[in-house]
Design a protein around this motif. Structure first.
Motif, PDB file in Angstrom:
ATOM      1  N   ALA A 251      17.206  11.303 -15.708  1.00 14.27           N
ATOM      2  CA  ALA A 251      16.796  10.628 -16.887  1.00 14.27           C
ATOM      3  C   ALA A 251      15.409  10.365 -17.172  1.00 14.27           C
ATOM      4  CB  ALA A 251      17.542   9.278 -16.708  1.00 14.27           C
ATOM      5  N   GLY A 252      14.525  10.857 -16.095  1.00 14.78           N
ATOM      6  CA  GLY A 252      13.217  10.338 -16.200  1.00 14.78           C
ATOM      7  C   GLY A 252      12.678  10.317 -14.756  1.00 14.78           C
ATOM      8  N   TYR A 253      11.582   9.808 -14.508  1.00 11.65           N
ATOM      9  CA  TYR A 253      10.725   9.718 -13.347  1.00 11.65           C
ATOM     10  C   TYR A 253      10.044   8.288 -13.072  1.00 11.65           C
ATOM     11  CZ  TYR A 253      11.449  14.911 -13.372  1.00 11.65           C
ATOM     12  OH  TYR A 253      12.059  16.010 -13.230  1.00 11.65           O
ATOM     13  N   ILE A 254       9.973   8.056 -11.934  1.00 14.37           N
ATOM     14  CA  ILE A 254       9.525   6.699 -11.553  1.00 14.37           C
ATOM     15  C   ILE A 254       8.450   6.981 -10.516  1.00 14.37           C
ATOM     16  CG2 ILE A 254      11.469   6.407 -10.006  1.00 14.37           C
ATOM     17  CD1 ILE A 254      11.293   3.399 -10.484  1.00 14.37           C
ATOM     18  N   THR A 255       7.476   6.150 -10.833  1.00 14.90           N
ATOM     19  CA  THR A 255       6.322   6.161 -10.016  1.00 14.90           C
ATOM     20  C   THR A 255       6.034   4.488  -9.396  1.00 14.90           C
ATOM     21  OG1 THR A 255       5.288   7.940 -10.583  1.00 14.90           O
ATOM     22  CG2 THR A 255       3.966   6.560  -9.374  1.00 14.90           C
ATOM     23  N   GLN A 256       6.084   4.384  -8.019  1.00 15.09           N
ATOM     24  CA  GLN A 256       5.628   2.844  -7.925  1.00 15.09           C
ATOM     25  C   GLN A 256       4.343   2.639  -7.158  1.00 15.09           C
ATOM     26  OE1 GLN A 256       8.756   1.386  -5.090  1.00 15.09           O
ATOM     27  NE2 GLN A 256      10.139   2.853  -5.985  1.00 15.09           N
ATOM     28  N   PHE A 257       3.495   1.695  -7.532  1.00 11.26           N
ATOM     29  CA  PHE A 257       2.341   1.449  -7.009  1.00 11.26           C
ATOM     30  C   PHE A 257       2.156   0.278  -5.961  1.00 11.26           C
ATOM     31  CE2 PHE A 257       2.329   3.520 -11.278  1.00 11.26           C
ATOM     32  CZ  PHE A 257       1.422   4.281 -11.017  1.00 11.26           C
ATOM     33  N   ASP A 258       1.023   0.658  -5.243  1.00 11.22           N
ATOM     34  CA  ASP A 258       0.929  -0.108  -4.052  1.00 11.22           C
ATOM     35  C   ASP A 258      -0.062  -1.570  -4.689  1.00 11.22           C
ATOM     36  OD1 ASP A 258       0.632  -1.353  -1.594  1.00 11.22           O
ATOM     37  OD2 ASP A 258      -1.281   0.161  -1.129  1.00 11.22           O
ATOM     38  N   LEU A 259       0.705  -2.843  -4.302  1.00 15.41           N
ATOM     39  CA  LEU A 259       0.107  -3.896  -4.526  1.00 15.41           C
ATOM     40  C   LEU A 259       0.062  -4.689  -3.480  1.00 15.41           C
ATOM     41  CD1 LEU A 259       2.088  -5.089  -7.946  1.00 15.41           C
ATOM     42  CD2 LEU A 259      -0.148  -3.882  -7.572  1.00 15.41           C
ATOM     43  N   GLY A 260      -0.016  -4.051  -2.170  1.00 16.63           N
ATOM     44  CA  GLY A 260      -0.142  -4.703  -0.877  1.00 16.63           C
ATOM     45  C   GLY A 260       1.159  -5.201  -0.178  1.00 16.63           C
ATOM     46  N   LYS A 261       1.205  -5.227   1.140  1.00 14.34           N
ATOM     47  CA  LYS A 261       2.284  -5.680   1.962  1.00 14.34           C
ATOM     48  C   LYS A 261       2.623  -6.967   2.141  1.00 14.34           C
ATOM     49  CE  LYS A 261       1.847  -1.354   4.429  1.00 14.34           C
ATOM     50  NZ  LYS A 261       1.526  -0.187   4.306  1.00 14.34           N
ATOM     51  N   ASP A 262       1.525  -7.813   1.613  1.00 10.74           N
ATOM     52  CA  ASP A 262       1.738  -9.442   1.793  1.00 10.74           C
ATOM     53  C   ASP A 262       2.455 -10.365   0.812  1.00 10.74           C
ATOM     54  OD1 ASP A 262       0.344  -8.988   4.641  1.00 10.74           O
ATOM     55  OD2 ASP A 262      -1.522  -9.283   3.711  1.00 10.74           O
ATOM     56  N   ASN A 263       3.165  -9.499  -0.023  1.00 11.98           N
ATOM     57  CA  ASN A 263       3.780 -10.161  -1.384  1.00 11.98           C
ATOM     58  C   ASN A 263       5.143  -9.345  -1.580  1.00 11.98           C
ATOM     59  OD1 ASN A 263       3.101  -7.845  -3.430  1.00 11.98           O
ATOM     60  ND2 ASN A 263       0.920  -8.695  -2.960  1.00 11.98           N
TER      61      ASN A 263
ATOM     62  N   TYR B 280      -7.306  -4.939 -19.826  1.00 14.01           N
ATOM     63  CA  TYR B 280      -7.692  -5.718 -19.074  1.00 14.01           C
ATOM     64  C   TYR B 280      -6.512  -6.995 -18.508  1.00 14.01           C
ATOM     65  CZ  TYR B 280      -7.657  -9.149 -22.568  1.00 14.01           C
ATOM     66  OH  TYR B 280      -7.297 -10.051 -23.828  1.00 14.01           O
ATOM     67  N   LEU B 281      -5.537  -6.959 -19.368  1.00 14.54           N
ATOM     68  CA  LEU B 281      -4.506  -7.840 -19.260  1.00 14.54           C
ATOM     69  C   LEU B 281      -3.739  -7.324 -17.998  1.00 14.54           C
ATOM     70  CD1 LEU B 281      -3.359  -8.562 -22.849  1.00 14.54           C
ATOM     71  CD2 LEU B 281      -4.403 -10.168 -21.250  1.00 14.54           C
ATOM     72  N   TYR B 282      -3.581  -6.051 -17.809  1.00 12.64           N
ATOM     73  CA  TYR B 282      -2.837  -5.438 -16.670  1.00 12.64           C
ATOM     74  C   TYR B 282      -3.672  -5.579 -15.578  1.00 12.64           C
ATOM     75  CZ  TYR B 282       0.567  -3.459 -19.903  1.00 12.64           C
ATOM     76  OH  TYR B 282       1.681  -3.414 -20.830  1.00 12.64           O
ATOM     77  N   GLU B 283      -4.825  -5.196 -15.568  1.00 16.56           N
ATOM     78  CA  GLU B 283      -5.799  -5.613 -14.558  1.00 16.56           C
ATOM     79  C   GLU B 283      -5.754  -6.958 -13.972  1.00 16.56           C
ATOM     80  OE1 GLU B 283      -9.676  -4.672 -16.431  1.00 16.56           O
ATOM     81  OE2 GLU B 283      -9.569  -2.437 -15.940  1.00 16.56           O
ATOM     82  N   GLU B 284      -5.468  -7.856 -14.954  1.00 12.30           N
ATOM     83  CA  GLU B 284      -5.414  -9.354 -14.308  1.00 12.30           C
ATOM     84  C   GLU B 284      -4.125  -9.648 -13.706  1.00 12.30           C
ATOM     85  OE1 GLU B 284      -6.224 -12.292 -17.516  1.00 12.30           O
ATOM     86  OE2 GLU B 284      -8.250 -11.180 -17.921  1.00 12.30           O
ATOM     87  N   LEU B 285      -3.201  -9.035 -14.299  1.00  8.48           N
ATOM     88  CA  LEU B 285      -1.670  -9.031 -13.731  1.00  8.48           C
ATOM     89  C   LEU B 285      -1.589  -8.260 -12.295  1.00  8.48           C
ATOM     90  CD1 LEU B 285       0.250  -8.613 -16.981  1.00  8.48           C
ATOM     91  CD2 LEU B 285       0.331 -10.668 -15.548  1.00  8.48           C
ATOM     92  N   ILE B 286      -2.143  -7.194 -12.252  1.00  5.75           N
ATOM     93  CA  ILE B 286      -2.062  -6.559 -10.927  1.00  5.75           C
ATOM     94  C   ILE B 286      -2.738  -7.190 -10.037  1.00  5.75           C
ATOM     95  CG2 ILE B 286      -2.769  -4.387  -9.795  1.00  5.75           C
ATOM     96  CD1 ILE B 286      -1.964  -2.831 -12.482  1.00  5.75           C
ATOM     97  N   ASN B 287      -4.151  -7.844 -10.322  1.00  8.76           N
ATOM     98  CA  ASN B 287      -4.695  -8.451  -9.550  1.00  8.76           C
ATOM     99  C   ASN B 287      -4.101  -9.809  -8.815  1.00  8.76           C
ATOM    100  OD1 ASN B 287      -7.260  -9.139  -7.793  1.00  8.76           O
ATOM    101  ND2 ASN B 287      -7.678 -10.777  -9.246  1.00  8.76           N
ATOM    102  N   MET B 288      -3.359 -10.460  -9.728  1.00  9.86           N
ATOM    103  CA  MET B 288      -2.666 -11.626  -9.383  1.00  9.86           C
ATOM    104  C   MET B 288      -1.393 -11.082  -8.553  1.00  9.86           C
ATOM    105  SD  MET B 288      -2.411 -13.666 -13.112  1.00  9.86           S
ATOM    106  CE  MET B 288      -0.767 -14.621 -12.393  1.00  9.86           C
ATOM    107  N   GLY B 289      -0.794 -10.247  -8.789  1.00 19.34           N
ATOM    108  CA  GLY B 289       0.356  -9.639  -7.945  1.00 19.34           C
ATOM    109  C   GLY B 289      -0.178  -9.267  -6.678  1.00 19.34           C
ATOM    110  N   LYS B 290      -1.413  -8.774  -6.448  1.00 14.87           N
ATOM    111  CA  LYS B 290      -1.903  -8.557  -5.028  1.00 14.87           C
ATOM    112  C   LYS B 290      -2.469  -9.813  -4.286  1.00 14.87           C
ATOM    113  CE  LYS B 290      -3.450  -3.814  -6.049  1.00 14.87           C
ATOM    114  NZ  LYS B 290      -4.801  -2.971  -6.180  1.00 14.87           N
ATOM    115  N   THR B 291      -2.966 -10.577  -5.166  1.00 14.76           N
ATOM    116  CA  THR B 291      -3.721 -11.985  -4.319  1.00 14.76           C
ATOM    117  C   THR B 291      -3.463 -13.337  -4.539  1.00 14.76           C
ATOM    118  OG1 THR B 291      -5.363 -12.045  -6.179  1.00 14.76           O
ATOM    119  CG2 THR B 291      -5.615 -10.558  -4.411  1.00 14.76           C
ATOM    120  N   SER B 292      -2.564 -13.490  -5.504  1.00 12.40           N
ATOM    121  CA  SER B 292      -2.280 -14.911  -5.654  1.00 12.40           C
ATOM    122  C   SER B 292      -1.162 -15.551  -5.107  1.00 12.40           C
ATOM    123  CB  SER B 292      -2.112 -15.201  -7.385  1.00 12.40           C
ATOM    124  OG  SER B 292      -0.676 -14.572  -7.670  1.00 12.40           O
TER     125      SER B 292
END
Length: 123
Positions: free
Chosen positions: A71-83, A11-23
C-alpha cells in the motif's frame, strides 16, 4: 489568513519534534504523501522531513501492506529513547494529493494503523 498561506510551516514541525525529544510530552506524529501527488511530491516531502531528524536505520522505507498488497512505505524517525514519542513518514501507493479521495480503503487502513500503532510491514 491569506498572509499565512505563503509562509513556510517547517518551523512548526521543528518545534514539535524538539518537544517530542525533550519535553517529557509523548507526541505521536505522522506525515503522509500520495506517491502520485503532483502538487506536493513525495520527494519534496521527503527532502524537508529528512532535514528535521534522522531516520531509524532499520526502519527506513518499509513496505506496509493492505489486503496482502503493498500500500506504500513507512519510515520511522529517531526521537530518542527516553520518551514514547514517534514521528513517521508514510507514502500511499497510487494516491494523488488528496489521499482519501484516490485510495479511500488504504487511507482508512493507514489512519487506523497510525492510531493503534500496528502496521503490517515487510522489511
Amino acid at each position: 489568513s491569506q498572509e499565512d498561506s505563503d509562509k513556510p510551516q517547517i518551523y512548526l514541525y521543528e518545534e514539535l519534534i524538539n518537544m517530542g525529544k525533550t519535553s517529557g510530552i509523548d507526541l505521536k506524529m505522522m506525515v503522509f504523501s500520495g506517491d502520485d501527488d503532483s502538487i506536493c511530491s513525495t520527494a519534496s516531502t521527503q527532502y524537508w522531513i529528512w532535514g528535521l531528524t534522522e531516520p531509524i536505520a532499520d526502519k527506513v522505507w518499509q513496505s506496509w501492506q493492505y489486503e496482502d498488497q503493498t500500500a506504500g512505505y513507512i519510515t520511522q524517525f529517531d526521537l530518542g529513547k527516553d520518551n514514547n514519542s514517534s514521528f513517521i513518514f508514510v507514502t500511499v501507493h497510487g494516491a494523488g494529493h488528496e489521499v482519501p479521495a484516490y485510495r479511500p480503503a488504504e487511507a482508512l487502513a493507514m489512519f487506523s494503523s497510525y492510531l493503534n500503532g500496528k502496521w503490517d510491514v515487510k522489511p
